[in-house]
Design an enzyme around this catalytic site. Structure first.
Site, PDB file in Angstrom:
ATOM      1  N   GLU A 239     -10.852   3.880   3.251  1.00  0.00           N
ATOM      2  CA  GLU A 239      -9.889   4.644   2.468  1.00  0.00           C
ATOM      3  C   GLU A 239     -10.172   4.411   0.986  1.00  0.00           C
ATOM      4  OE1 GLU A 239      -6.072   5.224   5.380  1.00  0.00           O
ATOM      5  OE2 GLU A 239      -5.923   3.691   3.811  1.00  0.00           O
TER       6      GLU A 239
ATOM      7  N   TYR B 138       1.180   5.679  -0.525  1.00  0.00           N
ATOM      8  CA  TYR B 138       0.653   6.851   0.176  1.00  0.00           C
ATOM      9  C   TYR B 138       0.798   8.067  -0.736  1.00  0.00           C
ATOM     10  CZ  TYR B 138      -0.232   9.547   4.553  1.00  0.00           C
ATOM     11  OH  TYR B 138      -0.767  10.334   5.543  1.00  0.00           O
TER      12      TYR B 138
ATOM     13  N   GLU C 292     -10.746  12.503   7.525  1.00  0.00           N
ATOM     14  CA  GLU C 292     -10.666  13.854   6.978  1.00  0.00           C
ATOM     15  C   GLU C 292     -12.024  14.555   7.023  1.00  0.00           C
ATOM     16  OE1 GLU C 292      -8.084  13.745   3.176  1.00  0.00           O
ATOM     17  OE2 GLU C 292      -8.706  11.679   3.575  1.00  0.00           O
TER      18      GLU C 292
ATOM     19  N   HIS D  39      -4.572  13.846   0.873  1.00  0.00           N
ATOM     20  CA  HIS D  39      -4.835  13.024   2.060  1.00  0.00           C
ATOM     21  C   HIS D  39      -3.664  13.113   3.032  1.00  0.00           C
ATOM     22  CE1 HIS D  39      -6.128   9.679   4.566  1.00  0.00           C
ATOM     23  NE2 HIS D  39      -4.939   9.120   4.391  1.00  0.00           N
TER      24      HIS D  39
ATOM     25  N   GLU E 124      -9.204   4.178  -2.597  1.00  0.00           N
ATOM     26  CA  GLU E 124      -7.954   3.941  -3.312  1.00  0.00           C
ATOM     27  C   GLU E 124      -8.211   3.249  -4.654  1.00  0.00           C
ATOM     28  OE1 GLU E 124      -4.734   2.244  -1.129  1.00  0.00           O
ATOM     29  OE2 GLU E 124      -5.600   2.726   0.840  1.00  0.00           O
TER      30      GLU E 124
ATOM     31  N   ARG F 256      -8.701   3.600  13.152  1.00  0.00           N
ATOM     32  CA  ARG F 256      -7.866   4.781  13.387  1.00  0.00           C
ATOM     33  C   ARG F 256      -7.347   4.866  14.821  1.00  0.00           C
ATOM     34  NH1 ARG F 256      -6.378   6.085   8.336  1.00  0.00           N
ATOM     35  NH2 ARG F 256      -8.132   6.668   7.010  1.00  0.00           N
TER      36      ARG F 256
ATOM     37  N   ASP G 255       0.844  -1.189   0.000  1.00  0.00           N
ATOM     38  CA  ASP G 255       0.000   0.000   0.000  1.00  0.00           C
ATOM     39  C   ASP G 255       0.881   1.241   0.000  1.00  0.00           C
ATOM     40  OD1 ASP G 255      -2.479   1.229  -0.080  1.00  0.00           O
ATOM     41  OD2 ASP G 255      -2.649   1.378   2.086  1.00  0.00           O
TER      42      ASP G 255
ATOM     43  N   ARG H  55       0.288  17.182  12.956  1.00  0.00           N
ATOM     44  CA  ARG H  55       1.453  18.072  12.908  1.00  0.00           C
ATOM     45  C   ARG H  55       1.055  19.355  12.195  1.00  0.00           C
ATOM     46  NH1 ARG H  55       2.939  13.236  10.994  1.00  0.00           N
ATOM     47  NH2 ARG H  55       2.915  14.082   8.865  1.00  0.00           N
TER      48      ARG H  55
ATOM     49  N   THR I 170      -8.935  -5.737   3.627  1.00  0.00           N
ATOM     50  CA  THR I 170      -8.873  -4.802   2.507  1.00  0.00           C
ATOM     51  C   THR I 170      -9.827  -5.326   1.444  1.00  0.00           C
ATOM     52  OG1 THR I 170      -6.557  -4.224   2.950  1.00  0.00           O
ATOM     53  CG2 THR I 170      -7.392  -3.768   0.736  1.00  0.00           C
TER      54      THR I 170
ATOM     55  N   ASP J 172      -9.028   0.221   1.783  1.00  0.00           N
ATOM     56  CA  ASP J 172      -8.171  -0.280   2.852  1.00  0.00           C
ATOM     57  C   ASP J 172      -8.775   0.152   4.189  1.00  0.00           C
ATOM     58  OD1 ASP J 172      -5.955  -1.668   3.764  1.00  0.00           O
ATOM     59  OD2 ASP J 172      -4.729   0.133   3.904  1.00  0.00           O
TER      60      ASP J 172
ATOM     61  N   GLN K 186      -4.545   2.414  15.070  1.00  0.00           N
ATOM     62  CA  GLN K 186      -3.432   2.949  14.293  1.00  0.00           C
ATOM     63  C   GLN K 186      -2.685   4.037  15.071  1.00  0.00           C
ATOM     64  OE1 GLN K 186      -4.686   4.500  10.498  1.00  0.00           O
ATOM     65  NE2 GLN K 186      -2.624   4.993   9.824  1.00  0.00           N
TER      66      GLN K 186
ATOM     67  N   LYS L 129      -4.685  -2.090   9.984  1.00  0.00           N
ATOM     68  CA  LYS L 129      -4.965  -2.221   8.559  1.00  0.00           C
ATOM     69  C   LYS L 129      -5.128  -3.673   8.104  1.00  0.00           C
ATOM     70  CE  LYS L 129      -3.957   2.177   7.282  1.00  0.00           C
ATOM     71  NZ  LYS L 129      -4.743   3.050   6.400  1.00  0.00           N
TER      72      LYS L 129
END
Length: 437
Positions: A207, A137, A382, A142, A209, A245, A135, A151, A265, A241, A248, A261
């Protein structure tokens, strides 16, 4: 890159009525998959309208010869790995032969009709035996959105614009669309809790994808040049996927995703071939001014000119109550697949640059593809801003993350001027309550 031929002709129609204006499977698509019906063995098929063409039966007929027969033979078993292992030429020959047989002007209708099965009466399987699943990124919006949550002053880490970030996922838990999703357990640690606990995830997410299916592999120690990466990409599907959270957040440092994860999937069952996607190739969006140029091994002139795809991706949700009250699915997001900072060819090239060998049937995920604005976000993390802003459903219910009974569905549509649109078919899953521990 793949060339356009008579199989892409927008004027071509099929004698199979349901193929005309089909949202996913007109004659211009012809994706490959694995199906079974009437207690028979799983075998290769081609989606056409509301039907599946049996490739095992076609291979045994006198309607094919040469490379087309070779490809049909390779697709006759219970996985498409032998077909994927071939070069693109036999795959392309089979596509052209099937397209001719299904064309409105075909003289072989009587011979082909017994090989057609109503899709509604068939069971779809995973299209390939997946040896490895990686997988990536590469959805920069995202990555930025998630980075801002954790951050705010430095959302993208320094390596992001230099290297396609990825991690090795769990191939054994990849499931075909329609397989229910059991809410997983994992270690959770609340912000102010003194220690973690083993508990059911409270922050189950999706997710959005694309899945990338590897065709011809490379030998160990032999890197794939960017100019040849397309020869190793057999086709695409949708990929979800699923992510826990809260699990994670506790486990991912310092090595990244693990149990958050690996529980499941989901992929759509049909591989839309690289050949079918030829009319939908577009230029890779240019990098913002000031961004670093990729290292030379990731720079390809042709790849930048036509390495992206004109695909509109969409996510919908229905709750148990919505279905009971007759509400239509609620669209959560919609946006273009071109919101990727790195191309698929760059992903393949980087994956092999250290000598890693890719094999036929390996699966790559792009990572979550989000847009720059909220209506195109590819995850609830998000959309709800980390749980701070719930999404309202038509029933008055709200969601920060997925609840038991929710059905989450992905769809994708390829569109280009003067071309017939094609799609992937369904990619959905029903969330079920966790099993007791």
């Amino acid at each position: 890159m793949n060339s356009i031929d008579e199989t892409h002709n927008p004027a071509r129609t099929s004698w199979i009525t349901s193929a005309q204006s089909h949202p996913d499977f007109p004659i211009q698509n012809l994706p490959f998959g694995i199906f079974s019906n009437d207690g028979g063995a799983p075998r290769g098929g081609v989606a056409i309208g509301d039907f599946i063409l049996d490739l095992a039966a076609l291979a045994q007929s006198s309607l094919l010869d040469g490379a087309a027969r070779q490809a049909a033979d390779a697709a006759s078993g219970d996985s498409l790995n032998p077909l994927l292992a071939l070069t693109a030429d036999p795959r392309r020959a089979l596509r052209r032969a099937v397209s001719a047989l299904l064309d409105s002007n075909s003289t072989h209708r009587d011979a082909v009709t017994p090989m057609l099965h109503p899709a509604i009466a068939c069971t779809l399987q995973l299209p390939a035996r997946i040896g490895d699943y990686t997988d990536f990124y590469v959805g920069i919006h995202h990555a930025t959105n998630v980075g801002l949550l954790f951050r705010p002053d430095n959302p993208l880490l320094p390596n992001y614009k230099h290297v396609p970030i990825g991690y090795h996922g769990r191939a054994s838990s990849v499931r075909v669309s329609g397989t229910p999703v059991l809410r997983p357990h994992g270690q959770l640690k609340a912000t102010h809790a003194p220690a973690p606990e083993l508990a059911v995830t409270r922050r189950l997410d999706y997710e959005l994808e694309l899945g990338v299916w590897i065709g011809k592999g490379n030998a160990p120690g032999v890197a794939i040049p960017i100019e040849e990466a397309g020869q190793h990409i057999a086709g695409f599907s949708l990929l979800n996927d699923w992510s826990a959270r809260d699990v994670q957040a506790w486990e991912y440092q310092p090595l990244g995703p693990f149990l958050a994860k690996s529980f499941q999937t989901t992929v759509s069952p049909w591989i839309v071939t690289a050949e079918a996607l030829a009319p939908f190739r577009i230029a890779q969006p240019g990098r913002p001014e000031g961004d670093p140029a990729p290292l030379p091994y990731l720079c390809g002139v042709d790849d930048q000119a036509q390495g992206a795809l004109a695909i509109t991706l969409e996510v919908t949700i229905t709750s148990e109550r919505m279905r009971a009250e007759g509400h239509a699915p609620l669209r959560l997001s919609q946006g273009p697949a071109s919101n990727m900072y790195w191309t698929v060819a760059q992903m393949v090239t980087h994956h092999s640059v250290n000598g890693c060998n890719l094999n036929p049937g390996d699966l790559l995920g792009t990572g979550t593809i989000s847009g720059p604005t909220r209506h195109a976000y590819g995850s609830l993390l998000e959309l709800s801003n980390g749980g701070a802003h719930p999404v309202e459903l038509p029933t008055g219910e709200t969601r920060t993350f997925l609840e038991d009974g929710d059905i989450l569905s992905l769809s994708g549509r390829m569109e280009a001027k003067d071309r017939v649109s094609i799609g992937f078919g369904p990619c959905s899953g029903l969330v079920l309550a966790a099993q007791k521990r």
